[in-house]
Design an enzyme around this catalytic site. Structure first.
Site, PDB file in Angstrom:
ATOM      1  N   LYS A  27       6.982  -2.138   4.932  1.00  0.00           N
ATOM      2  CA  LYS A  27       6.676  -1.488   3.661  1.00  0.00           C
ATOM      3  C   LYS A  27       5.390  -2.039   3.080  1.00  0.00           C
ATOM      4  CE  LYS A  27      10.502   0.899   3.359  1.00  0.00           C
ATOM      5  NZ  LYS A  27      10.481   2.302   3.585  1.00  0.00           N
ATOM      6  N   CYS A  28       4.789  -1.256   2.182  1.00  0.00           N
ATOM      7  CA  CYS A  28       3.577  -1.632   1.471  1.00  0.00           C
ATOM      8  C   CYS A  28       3.742  -3.016   0.849  1.00  0.00           C
ATOM      9  CB  CYS A  28       3.314  -0.590   0.393  1.00  0.00           C
ATOM     10  SG  CYS A  28       1.840  -0.885  -0.583  1.00  0.00           S
ATOM     11  N   PRO A  29       2.767  -3.872   0.995  1.00  0.00           N
ATOM     12  CA  PRO A  29       1.412  -3.721   1.540  1.00  0.00           C
ATOM     13  C   PRO A  29       1.269  -4.163   2.990  1.00  0.00           C
ATOM     14  CG  PRO A  29       1.515  -5.795   0.390  1.00  0.00           C
ATOM     15  CD  PRO A  29       2.901  -5.170   0.284  1.00  0.00           C
ATOM     16  N   ASP A  54       6.111   3.820   6.653  1.00  0.00           N
ATOM     17  CA  ASP A  54       5.938   3.639   5.207  1.00  0.00           C
ATOM     18  C   ASP A  54       5.321   4.904   4.605  1.00  0.00           C
ATOM     19  OD1 ASP A  54       5.445   2.840   2.611  1.00  0.00           O
ATOM     20  OD2 ASP A  54       3.974   1.305   3.145  1.00  0.00           O
ATOM     21  N   ASP A  60      -2.514   4.459   1.461  1.00  0.00           N
ATOM     22  CA  ASP A  60      -3.056   3.110   1.636  1.00  0.00           C
ATOM     23  C   ASP A  60      -3.999   2.961   2.824  1.00  0.00           C
ATOM     24  OD1 ASP A  60      -1.526   2.387  -0.544  1.00  0.00           O
ATOM     25  OD2 ASP A  60       0.082   1.506   0.653  1.00  0.00           O
TER      26      ASP A  60
END
Length: 91
Positions: A27-29, A54, A60
């Site tokens: 998942k982010c980041p 994600d 992103d």
């Protein structure tokens, strides 16, 4: 006896030469952090094929490429997420 077959042409699809980077489940980041780390270890012009699940990666990864000067050659929706074909900046 001579063969009529011509030699196999070189691969024209950059995805075939790209180094795979499986980031599914992160998942982010983390997808951007891991992509940045992988690209930092490679030479200019290197190709990386990033696979991620994600949902925020569609925002992103392109943003990261633009900020760091890398070229996003292809962005594709997959069955479980997205793939991104990235060429490292020439420095």
């Amino acid at each position: 006896m001579a063969s009529d077959a011509s030699p196999t042409p070189p691969c024209d699809d950059p995805e075939e030469r790209a180094l795979p980077l499986d980031l599914k489940g992160l998942k982010c980041p983390l997808p951007v952090i891991r992509t940045r780390k992988r690209l930092a270890a490679l030479g200019p012009g290197a190709l990386v094929l990033v696979e991620t699940t994600d949902p925020l990666a569609v925002i992103d990864i392109p943003h990261f490429c633009g900020e760091d000067g890398h070229r996003l050659l292809r962005q594709t929706a997959t069955e479980r997420g997205h793939s991104f074909l990235i060429r490292k900046a020439e420095d």
